[in-house]
Design a protein around this motif. Structure first.
Motif, PDB file in Angstrom:
ATOM      1  N   ILE A  30       0.721  -1.320  -0.116  1.00 34.84           N
ATOM      2  CA  ILE A  30      -0.071  -0.042  -0.061  1.00 34.84           C
ATOM      3  C   ILE A  30       0.697   1.368   0.016  1.00 34.84           C
ATOM      4  O   ILE A  30       0.450   2.175  -0.669  1.00 34.84           O
ATOM      5  CB  ILE A  30      -0.975  -0.098   1.122  1.00 34.84           C
ATOM      6  CG1 ILE A  30      -1.996  -1.205   1.023  1.00 34.84           C
ATOM      7  CG2 ILE A  30      -1.681   1.367   1.180  1.00 34.84           C
ATOM      8  CD1 ILE A  30      -2.840  -1.407   2.374  1.00 34.84           C
ATOM      9  N   ARG A  31       1.967   1.121   0.747  1.00 31.97           N
ATOM     10  CA  ARG A  31       3.060   2.324   0.613  1.00 31.97           C
ATOM     11  C   ARG A  31       3.518   2.711  -0.684  1.00 31.97           C
ATOM     12  O   ARG A  31       3.553   3.799  -1.130  1.00 31.97           O
ATOM     13  CB  ARG A  31       4.118   2.033   1.549  1.00 31.97           C
ATOM     14  CG  ARG A  31       5.052   3.105   1.929  1.00 31.97           C
ATOM     15  CD  ARG A  31       6.226   2.873   2.787  1.00 31.97           C
ATOM     16  NE  ARG A  31       5.670   2.941   4.409  1.00 31.97           N
ATOM     17  CZ  ARG A  31       5.813   1.795   5.016  1.00 31.97           C
ATOM     18  NH1 ARG A  31       6.733   0.921   4.431  1.00 31.97           N
ATOM     19  NH2 ARG A  31       5.529   1.516   6.279  1.00 31.97           N
ATOM     20  N   LEU A  56       2.767   6.029  -5.879  1.00 28.38           N
ATOM     21  CA  LEU A  56       2.288   5.936  -7.227  1.00 28.38           C
ATOM     22  C   LEU A  56       1.279   6.678  -7.756  1.00 28.38           C
ATOM     23  O   LEU A  56       1.069   7.762  -8.621  1.00 28.38           O
ATOM     24  CB  LEU A  56       1.783   4.576  -8.019  1.00 28.38           C
ATOM     25  CG  LEU A  56       3.106   3.227  -8.059  1.00 28.38           C
ATOM     26  CD1 LEU A  56       2.329   2.080  -8.343  1.00 28.38           C
ATOM     27  CD2 LEU A  56       3.895   3.699  -8.982  1.00 28.38           C
ATOM     28  N   ALA A  57       0.379   6.631  -6.347  1.00 26.32           N
ATOM     29  CA  ALA A  57      -0.713   7.697  -6.633  1.00 26.32           C
ATOM     30  C   ALA A  57      -0.368   9.357  -6.252  1.00 26.32           C
ATOM     31  O   ALA A  57      -0.753  10.197  -7.183  1.00 26.32           O
ATOM     32  CB  ALA A  57      -1.916   7.332  -5.464  1.00 26.32           C
ATOM     33  N   LEU A  58       0.577   9.697  -5.621  1.00 20.93           N
ATOM     34  CA  LEU A  58       1.174  10.929  -5.423  1.00 20.93           C
ATOM     35  C   LEU A  58       1.944  11.388  -6.605  1.00 20.93           C
ATOM     36  O   LEU A  58       1.807  12.372  -7.094  1.00 20.93           O
ATOM     37  CB  LEU A  58       1.995  11.036  -4.281  1.00 20.93           C
ATOM     38  CG  LEU A  58       1.227  10.844  -3.029  1.00 20.93           C
ATOM     39  CD1 LEU A  58       2.431  10.632  -1.649  1.00 20.93           C
ATOM     40  CD2 LEU A  58       0.614  12.083  -2.695  1.00 20.93           C
ATOM     41  N   ASN A  59       2.719  10.507  -7.242  1.00 14.14           N
ATOM     42  CA  ASN A  59       3.428  10.573  -8.397  1.00 14.14           C
ATOM     43  C   ASN A  59       2.431  11.038  -9.625  1.00 14.14           C
ATOM     44  O   ASN A  59       2.977  11.736 -10.358  1.00 14.14           O
ATOM     45  CB  ASN A  59       4.346   9.574  -8.949  1.00 14.14           C
ATOM     46  CG  ASN A  59       5.370   9.408  -7.977  1.00 14.14           C
ATOM     47  OD1 ASN A  59       5.799  10.200  -7.230  1.00 14.14           O
ATOM     48  ND2 ASN A  59       6.064   8.147  -8.006  1.00 14.14           N
ATOM     49  N   ALA A  60       1.469  10.466  -9.506  1.00 18.28           N
ATOM     50  CA  ALA A  60       0.423  10.772 -10.684  1.00 18.28           C
ATOM     51  C   ALA A  60      -0.062  11.954 -10.567  1.00 18.28           C
ATOM     52  O   ALA A  60      -0.470  12.729 -11.544  1.00 18.28           O
ATOM     53  CB  ALA A  60      -0.536   9.725 -10.787  1.00 18.28           C
ATOM     54  N   ARG A  61      -0.303  12.345  -9.351  1.00 15.86           N
ATOM     55  CA  ARG A  61      -1.006  13.728  -9.004  1.00 15.86           C
ATOM     56  C   ARG A  61       0.117  14.785  -9.449  1.00 15.86           C
ATOM     57  O   ARG A  61      -0.475  15.794  -9.859  1.00 15.86           O
ATOM     58  CB  ARG A  61      -1.276  13.707  -7.775  1.00 15.86           C
ATOM     59  CG  ARG A  61      -2.503  12.890  -7.222  1.00 15.86           C
ATOM     60  CD  ARG A  61      -3.248  13.347  -5.778  1.00 15.86           C
ATOM     61  NE  ARG A  61      -4.370  12.758  -5.512  1.00 15.86           N
ATOM     62  CZ  ARG A  61      -5.137  12.933  -4.454  1.00 15.86           C
ATOM     63  NH1 ARG A  61      -4.683  14.045  -3.609  1.00 15.86           N
ATOM     64  NH2 ARG A  61      -6.271  12.443  -4.236  1.00 15.86           N
ATOM     65  N   ARG A  62       1.288  14.619  -9.494  1.00 19.98           N
ATOM     66  CA  ARG A  62       2.201  15.718  -9.675  1.00 19.98           C
ATOM     67  C   ARG A  62       2.558  15.865 -11.134  1.00 19.98           C
ATOM     68  O   ARG A  62       3.025  16.973 -11.331  1.00 19.98           O
ATOM     69  CB  ARG A  62       3.581  15.150  -9.044  1.00 19.98           C
ATOM     70  CG  ARG A  62       3.514  15.114  -7.540  1.00 19.98           C
ATOM     71  CD  ARG A  62       5.172  14.908  -6.893  1.00 19.98           C
ATOM     72  NE  ARG A  62       4.944  14.998  -5.234  1.00 19.98           N
ATOM     73  CZ  ARG A  62       5.229  13.546  -4.912  1.00 19.98           C
ATOM     74  NH1 ARG A  62       5.543  12.596  -5.564  1.00 19.98           N
ATOM     75  NH2 ARG A  62       5.222  13.803  -3.736  1.00 19.98           N
TER      76      ARG A  62
END
Length: 436
Positions: free
Chosen positions: A423-424, A429-435
């Motif tokens: 999950i970490r 991956l989710a944070l990278n996608a948002r950036r």
């Protein structure tokens, strides 16, 4: 009445090895290693160079922006170098290395402060100058938390839960440095502009309640609250819900629920800044685990190499198969014992034998125990599986960024899936996608 929250687990606390052992001062090492990143936020900028003489408590790296923290020499001596050095996060970080002259000469500019004669803004500034960050592990700069609380917060919570197994550093602080904790709470109340604070302690620290009760102010400005012994009771969102019934909105901070949360050792550090003038230069560290010869609670200078801290606890009685900075649920595995203790270090744990080893063939059996245990009401097995597939849209749909990485799901999983690790990775991956 004991306060609690939804979900959670009841692991064996494994605290008996150190919870009755008084804090022992560890002699300062020959050199201290002070990384410019030992807090959440921007790395500090070095203000000294090789060959400079420094006093204990002197500024060696200055906060770079508001969300950052000053770093100070934890011994007096000579700057041996300013260069990359192994960091507990597994990378190499620019580090101010100070060779100890064993004189512990304090910075002559540091003087005790009288909080009673200071405005809230002056108190917050003194805390900023001291480089004080959260000692509960998150290392959020304390002055930023104070600033974000002004005008938004009606409840100050002092976190004495210390719910992770093995760790007893906060327990000993509450027993041995009780007055510092109480005085620190008073200073934080004034800084935020409140008149009442809650000191929350888990029931398994029964010896703390009588000691603290005797020193509570007679005006009722600090109230002692008893928490149910359950993990992760000390997580900010769970603690706030247990004590106030409020939920921190998704993606928001405690201030958005009207609360400010500080660790008990953070409060004690604030008090010592005002009593002595000394900046944030020491840590209370529990050294324990099955591979440690003589588990202890040690008062350690920030910047002391991990290997030397373990030696101060008798070294290894057997070769360890895992060494952690922090607790067994949320700690970070260490690969280089030359990496230093930093401001957020509350424990060094070392395990041998079968303890700490992962499973060979982990698999999900669809039992749902991880869902029942999750204190954030998430679906850990879905988050893990979608993360494995790289399906970021599905991870976002199931609120992956709300995971607090407590490890409760991994602990209860009979299939031994490394859920929190997966999950970490999905969160990243989710944070990278948002950036993008």
């Amino acid at each position: 009445m004991a306060y609690s929250f939804h979900g959670g687990i009841h692991p064996n606390d494994q605290k008996a090895a150190t919870n009755k052992k008084a804090i022992e001062p560890m002699p300062a090492p020959e050199k201290v290693y002070l990384p410019v990143s030992m807090h959440i936020g921007a790395p500090a900028k070095p203000v000294v160079k090789k060959g400079d003489h420094v006093y204990m408590g002197q500024l060696v790296a200055e906060a770079a922006g508001n969300v950052s923290a000053n770093i100070h020499a934890t011994v007096s001596g000579t700057v041996a170098d300013v260069a990359p050095h192994p960091h507990p996060n597994g990378t190499k970080v620019l580090t101010v290395i100070v060779e100890n002259d064993y004189k512990d000469e304090p910075d002559p500019s540091l003087q005790p402060l009288n909080a009673d004669g200071m405005t809230p803004q002056q108190i917050a500034e003194a805390i900023r100058e001291a480089g004080i960050v959260g000692h509960g592990g998150a290392t959020f700069p304390a002055h930023v938390k104070i600033q974000s609380a002004l005008g938004k917060v009606d409840t100050l919570i002092i976190n004495g839960a210390e719910c992770e197994p093995y760790i007893t550093s906060d327990h000993r602080v509450m027993l041995e440095q009780t007055q510092d904790v109480i005085d620190g709470v008073k200073i934080l109340l004034k800084a935020i502009g409140l008149h009442k604070g809650l000191l929350a302690v888990e029931e398994n620290k029964a010896d703390v309640f009588g000691v603290v009760q005797k020193l509570l102010p007679p005006d009722g400005s600090i109230e002692l609250r008893r928490l149910k012994t359950k993990y992760p009771q000390g997580a900010e969102k769970q603690l706030i819900y247990a004590l106030t019934g409020r939920q921190v909105p998704s993606g928001k901070l405690p201030a958005d629920a009207g609360c400010a949360v500080f660790n008990v050792d953070t409060a004690a550090t604030v008090a010592r800044k005002f009593k002595t003038g000394m900046n944030d230069v020491r840590r209370i560290v529990t050294v324990s685990g099955s591979a440690v010869a003589a588990p202890k609670n040690l008062e350690v200078r920030v910047g002391t190499p991990i290997g030397q801290v373990i030696e101060a606890a008798g070294g290894f009685k057997e070769d360890p198969n895992k060494i952690l900075m922090g607790g067994p649920m949320m700690g970070v595995a260490q690969f280089d014992l030359s990496a230093p203790i930093f401001k957020g270090t509350n424990a060094i744990l070392a395990f041998c034998g079968d303890e700490g080893k992962g499973a060979k063939n982990p698999s999900c059996i669809r039992c749902g125990r991880c869902v029942s245990a999750c204190p954030m009401n998430l679906m850990p097995t879905y988050l893990y599986l979608y993360g494995q597939k790289g399906n970021i849209e599905a991870c976002e749909k199931y609120d992956v960024l709300d995971c607090i990485e407590c490890g409760a799901c991994t602990y209860v999983c009979p299939g031994k899936l490394p859920l929190v690790q997966g999950i970490r990775s999905a969160k990243q991956l989710a944070l990278n996608a948002r950036r993008k």
